[in-house]
Design a protein around this motif. Structure first.
Motif, PDB file in Angstrom:
ATOM      1  N   SER A  51      16.895  71.336  51.922  1.00 28.53           N
ATOM      2  CA  SER A  51      15.742  72.116  51.858  1.00 28.53           C
ATOM      3  C   SER A  51      14.299  71.916  52.770  1.00 28.53           C
ATOM      4  CB  SER A  51      15.158  72.695  50.728  1.00 28.53           C
ATOM      5  OG  SER A  51      14.564  71.649  49.735  1.00 28.53           O
ATOM      6  N   ASP A 178      25.927  67.780  47.876  1.00 30.24           N
ATOM      7  CA  ASP A 178      24.999  68.843  48.684  1.00 30.24           C
ATOM      8  C   ASP A 178      24.529  68.550  49.921  1.00 30.24           C
ATOM      9  OD1 ASP A 178      23.358  66.910  47.889  1.00 30.24           O
ATOM     10  OD2 ASP A 178      22.123  67.982  46.592  1.00 30.24           O
ATOM     11  N   GLU A 180      22.567  65.849  50.818  1.00 24.23           N
ATOM     12  CA  GLU A 180      21.617  65.277  50.842  1.00 24.23           C
ATOM     13  C   GLU A 180      21.949  63.643  50.473  1.00 24.23           C
ATOM     14  OE1 GLU A 180      19.146  66.407  47.736  1.00 24.23           O
ATOM     15  OE2 GLU A 180      18.720  68.463  48.724  1.00 24.23           O
TER      16      GLU A 180
END
Length: 203
Positions: A51, A178, A180
């Motif tokens: 994000s 995810d 990450e």
């Protein structure tokens, strides 16, 4: 029946050969790792978050006392401390005046985290074999061990772990489902003794 037996035996032989090669490569890695009881140095940690358009960076110092535990001291961007002692993780914010507290991992999660962190940084890969599938690459200048979780408990938090090093672990990269990731670069110092403060934290 004979042909079936031959195929089965060939399959078993291939598995045994693969296991033998893996064990030999891991032995080569283990033989190159330092056995010094105390390893100290500095670290740079880079966290890639989906994000955010930029990585989260932190720097600090570490003390790995192989038979006692780990002290992880983040200095920037904000000071915080983590220690592993007696097989448990504790943390504090606020320096020596603050109390050590246990993170909300649960007792089992706390001990699993403590074991994973100390085994990774100490290069104790055989201790992790029951929880991870290991793939080993060993060259003249460096080695790499890739760990893939066997258990669902670890797979929820990490997809793969790659550890690189020589005489000491130099780089750890954790990849998550995810997209990450967390990468830790370690630079070890020349051998030294524990400071009184470090001794009080770890012993």
């Amino acid at each position: 029946m004979i042909s079936l037996f031959r195929r089965s035996w060939m399959a078993v032989s291939l598995v045994l050969a693969s296991t033998s090669l893996w064990a030999a490569d891991l032995d080569a890695v283990t033989s190159r790792l330092s056995t010094e009881p105390l390893v100290t140095g500095e670290f740079v940690q880079r966290r890639e978050v989906a994000s955010l358009p930029f990585p989260l960076m932190s720097t600090g110092e570490f003390v790995l006392l192989r038979d006692e535990g780990l002290y992880w001291h983040v200095l920037t961007p904000a000071e915080s401390e983590l220690r592993i002692r007696d097989g448990e993780v504790q943390e504090r914010i606020g320096g020596d005046a603050a109390a050590w507290t246990s993170p909300p991992l649960g007792r089992q999660g706390n001990r699993m985290t403590a074991s994973l962190l100390t085994d990774l940084l100490a290069g104790r890969f055989l201790a992790l074999d029951r929880l991870f599938e290991l793939a080993v690459e060993s060259g003249e200048a460096a080695w790499t061990v890739r760990l893939t979780p066997r258990s669902a408990a670890y797979a929820r938090f990490v997809r793969t772990i790659e550890v690189e090093g020589g005489r000491h672990v130099r780089r750890v990269r954790l990849s998550h489902d995810d997209g990450e990731s967390t990468t830790i670069e370690l630079e070890t110092e020349a051998p030294r003794e524990l400071t009184p403060r470090e001794r009080g934290i770890l012993e």
